[in-house]
Design a protein around this motif. Structure first.
Motif, PDB file in Angstrom:
ATOM      1  N   GLU A   1       0.859  -1.181   0.000  1.00 20.81           N
ATOM      2  CA  GLU A   1       0.000   0.000   0.000  1.00 20.81           C
ATOM      3  C   GLU A   1       0.895   1.231   0.000  1.00 20.81           C
ATOM      4  O   GLU A   1       1.616   1.487   0.967  1.00 20.81           O
ATOM      5  CB  GLU A   1      -0.917   0.008   1.223  1.00 20.81           C
ATOM      6  CG  GLU A   1      -1.891  -1.160   1.251  1.00 20.81           C
ATOM      7  CD  GLU A   1      -2.806  -1.110   2.465  1.00 20.81           C
ATOM      8  OE1 GLU A   1      -2.661  -0.163   3.283  1.00 20.81           O
ATOM      9  OE2 GLU A   1      -3.659  -1.999   2.590  1.00 20.81           O
ATOM     10  N   PRO A   2       0.901   2.004  -1.101  1.00 17.59           N
ATOM     11  CA  PRO A   2       1.774   3.181  -1.182  1.00 17.59           C
ATOM     12  C   PRO A   2       1.470   4.185  -0.072  1.00 17.59           C
ATOM     13  O   PRO A   2       0.315   4.364   0.322  1.00 17.59           O
ATOM     14  CB  PRO A   2       1.456   3.766  -2.552  1.00 17.59           C
ATOM     15  CG  PRO A   2       0.790   2.661  -3.311  1.00 17.59           C
ATOM     16  CD  PRO A   2       0.084   1.826  -2.295  1.00 17.59           C
ATOM     17  N   ARG A   3       2.523   4.823   0.409  1.00 16.65           N
ATOM     18  CA  ARG A   3       2.384   5.876   1.409  1.00 16.65           C
ATOM     19  C   ARG A   3       2.905   7.175   0.814  1.00 16.65           C
ATOM     20  O   ARG A   3       4.033   7.586   1.042  1.00 16.65           O
ATOM     21  CB  ARG A   3       3.157   5.510   2.676  1.00 16.65           C
ATOM     22  CG  ARG A   3       2.634   4.257   3.353  1.00 16.65           C
ATOM     23  CD  ARG A   3       3.401   3.921   4.616  1.00 16.65           C
ATOM     24  NE  ARG A   3       2.874   2.722   5.272  1.00 16.65           N
ATOM     25  CZ  ARG A   3       3.380   2.184   6.369  1.00 16.65           C
ATOM     26  NH1 ARG A   3       4.454   2.718   6.947  1.00 16.65           N
ATOM     27  NH2 ARG A   3       2.830   1.096   6.891  1.00 16.65           N
ATOM     28  N   GLY A   4       2.086   7.782  -0.006  1.00 15.56           N
ATOM     29  CA  GLY A   4       2.455   9.029  -0.660  1.00 15.56           C
ATOM     30  C   GLY A   4       3.044   8.786  -2.039  1.00 15.56           C
ATOM     31  O   GLY A   4       3.365   7.659  -2.424  1.00 15.56           O
TER      32      GLY A   4
ATOM     33  N   PRO B   1      12.620   8.667   1.215  1.00 17.20           N
ATOM     34  CA  PRO B   1      11.340   7.961   1.050  1.00 17.20           C
ATOM     35  C   PRO B   1      11.353   6.947  -0.088  1.00 17.20           C
ATOM     36  O   PRO B   1      10.670   5.924  -0.007  1.00 17.20           O
ATOM     37  CB  PRO B   1      10.345   9.094   0.769  1.00 17.20           C
ATOM     38  CG  PRO B   1      10.991  10.318   1.339  1.00 17.20           C
ATOM     39  CD  PRO B   1      12.462  10.130   1.185  1.00 17.20           C
ATOM     40  N   LYS B   2      12.108   7.222  -1.147  1.00 14.71           N
ATOM     41  CA  LYS B   2      12.149   6.288  -2.276  1.00 14.71           C
ATOM     42  C   LYS B   2      12.757   4.951  -1.849  1.00 14.71           C
ATOM     43  O   LYS B   2      12.283   3.881  -2.243  1.00 14.71           O
ATOM     44  CB  LYS B   2      12.964   6.887  -3.432  1.00 14.71           C
ATOM     45  CG  LYS B   2      12.396   8.170  -4.012  1.00 14.71           C
ATOM     46  CD  LYS B   2      13.133   8.598  -5.268  1.00 14.71           C
ATOM     47  CE  LYS B   2      14.607   8.913  -5.012  1.00 14.71           C
ATOM     48  NZ  LYS B   2      14.789  10.053  -4.105  1.00 14.71           N
TER      49      LYS B   2
ATOM     50  N   ARG C   1       9.931  -1.541   1.300  1.00 13.09           N
ATOM     51  CA  ARG C   1       8.615  -2.016   1.749  1.00 13.09           C
ATOM     52  C   ARG C   1       7.944  -2.824   0.649  1.00 13.09           C
ATOM     53  O   ARG C   1       7.347  -3.878   0.909  1.00 13.09           O
ATOM     54  CB  ARG C   1       7.715  -0.850   2.130  1.00 13.09           C
ATOM     55  CG  ARG C   1       7.965  -0.211   3.472  1.00 13.09           C
ATOM     56  CD  ARG C   1       6.864   0.810   3.802  1.00 13.09           C
ATOM     57  NE  ARG C   1       5.559   0.184   3.795  1.00 13.09           N
ATOM     58  CZ  ARG C   1       4.558   0.537   2.983  1.00 13.09           C
ATOM     59  NH1 ARG C   1       4.700   1.518   2.105  1.00 13.09           N
ATOM     60  NH2 ARG C   1       3.406  -0.075   3.057  1.00 13.09           N
ATOM     61  N   PHE C   2       8.047  -2.337  -0.581  1.00 13.49           N
ATOM     62  CA  PHE C   2       7.451  -3.037  -1.718  1.00 13.49           C
ATOM     63  C   PHE C   2       8.082  -4.422  -1.898  1.00 13.49           C
ATOM     64  O   PHE C   2       7.380  -5.409  -2.129  1.00 13.49           O
ATOM     65  CB  PHE C   2       7.628  -2.200  -2.982  1.00 13.49           C
ATOM     66  CG  PHE C   2       7.346  -2.956  -4.249  1.00 13.49           C
ATOM     67  CD1 PHE C   2       6.048  -3.178  -4.671  1.00 13.49           C
ATOM     68  CD2 PHE C   2       8.390  -3.467  -5.022  1.00 13.49           C
ATOM     69  CE1 PHE C   2       5.788  -3.905  -5.826  1.00 13.49           C
ATOM     70  CE2 PHE C   2       8.143  -4.188  -6.173  1.00 13.49           C
ATOM     71  CZ  PHE C   2       6.837  -4.408  -6.580  1.00 13.49           C
TER      72      PHE C   2
END
Length: 336
Positions: A19-22, A289-290, A296-297
């Motif tokens: 689930e993307p966060r931003g 963040p990247k 996370r992905f």
């Protein structure tokens, strides 16, 4: 001997969905092992569906380039086909105040050359040995026997063989110690103890590393073991022939497990291996963040499905991917 647990090899399907966060934008660059190219491209295609503003790039010329790419700032992700070496950690520490953080991102291949294959312990097919433990391998291959065996194992009779094998000498064939496979055995089995001088390279094996030297070393070992009833060596399952057999292996303590694609994927086979991603970020700081989102992905169901689709590397079981995700989230959370 342990049975295959297919459910464990498919447990990655129980990982959470990504689930993307931003929204993300800008460059995300990987350096490292060229064997990752197809996997990296697959990850980037799927990750890019969630983050179309991302600008991915890669320079995959060898694991040994990855640390340099990270500490000079030209790479965001270092893709390692082996464990990081002490010298690489030393060079890192001359630049940063923290140790490099690495994460297992997939299981190495079962039998695909150059993709961090599971290690097979090979003997001549006429050898009646049924299984070997880590402590026994340590007593064959190491000088210090850090796993506690009281004496070096130099005869097959010390491993329970009888008859003509009771006093038969063990001819231990080793590896170029600079290879990733040798480093894995040194860490995983020998517990960083020195190699025994009894472990010699098979005749015809390369004495230096070059492109393709691993394959040539394995070919030399196969020829040697096919003609040496008392030999033992370390290679990959792709090197099995009708004149050789792979010995089931146990970790101390634990059941002996035969190496198969399934037991490698489930990580039941003790000499299964991981491949890694290292990052530049300091623990408990504010991460790019990247980098955080990409990692996370990778640990999500979508990320590991890309590994499954690649077909050579194997998805991480949930028992490994879950804790790695938890560690990622902890390390990427700034200290209060």
């Amino acid at each position: 001997m342990s049975t295959v647990q297919t459910s464990a090899s498919l447990s990655w399907k129980a990982l959470p969905e990504y689930e993307p966060r931003g929204e993300l934008s800008g460059r995300l660059v990987a350096w490292g092992d060229p064997a990752f190219q197809e996997l990296w491209d697959g990850w980037i295609r799927r990750f890019g569906e969630f983050h179309p503003g991302l600008e991915p790039d890669s320079f995959l010329r060898g694991t040994s380039t990855a640390v340099g790419g990270l500490y000079t700032g030209v790479a965001d992700i270092g893709l390692f086909g082996r464990e990081i070496r002490k010298l690489e950690r030393t060079s890192w520490k001359r630049i940063f105040d923290h140790q490099p953080e690495g994460f297992a991102i997939a299981t190495g291949a079962f039998d695909t050359f150059a993709k961090t294959v599971a290690v097979a312990v090979l003997v001549n097919a006429e050898n009646p040995i049924a299984e070997l433990s880590f402590s026994q391998l340590d007593a064959i291959y190491s000088a210090e026997r850090r796993r506690g065996c009281p004496e070096p194992i130099t005869r097959w009779g010390q491993l329970g063989l009888t008859g003509e094998w009771t006093d038969a000498p063990i001819h231990a064939y080793g590896l170029d110690r600079d290879t990733g496979t040798a480093q894995h055995i040194w860490l995983r089995v020998l517990q960083e103890g020195p190699w025994s001088d009894r472990a010699i390279l098979p005749e015809g094996a390369p004495t230096r590393m070059y492109a393709g030297s691993g394959g040539h070393a394995a070919e030399a070992l196969v020829t040697t073991l096919e003609n040496d009833r008392y030999g033992i060596g370390l290679a990959g399952f792709r090197n099995l022939t009708g004149a050789l057999k792979a010995v089931p292996i146990s970790e101390d303590p634990g059941p002996a497990v035969a190496g198969t694609r399934e037991t490698t994927a489930s990580r039941e086979y003790p000499l299964s291996r991981s491949v890694y991603a290292f990052v530049r970020e300091a623990p408990h700081s504010r991460w790019d963040p990247k980098v955080k989102e990409f990692m996370r992905f990778v640990f999500s169901r979508e990320g590991q499905s890309v590994v499954a689709a690649e077909g050579d590397y194997l998805p991480l079981p949930e028992s490994i991917a879950g804790p790695e995700l938890e560690r990622l989230m902890n390390l990427s959370s700034p200290s209060e």
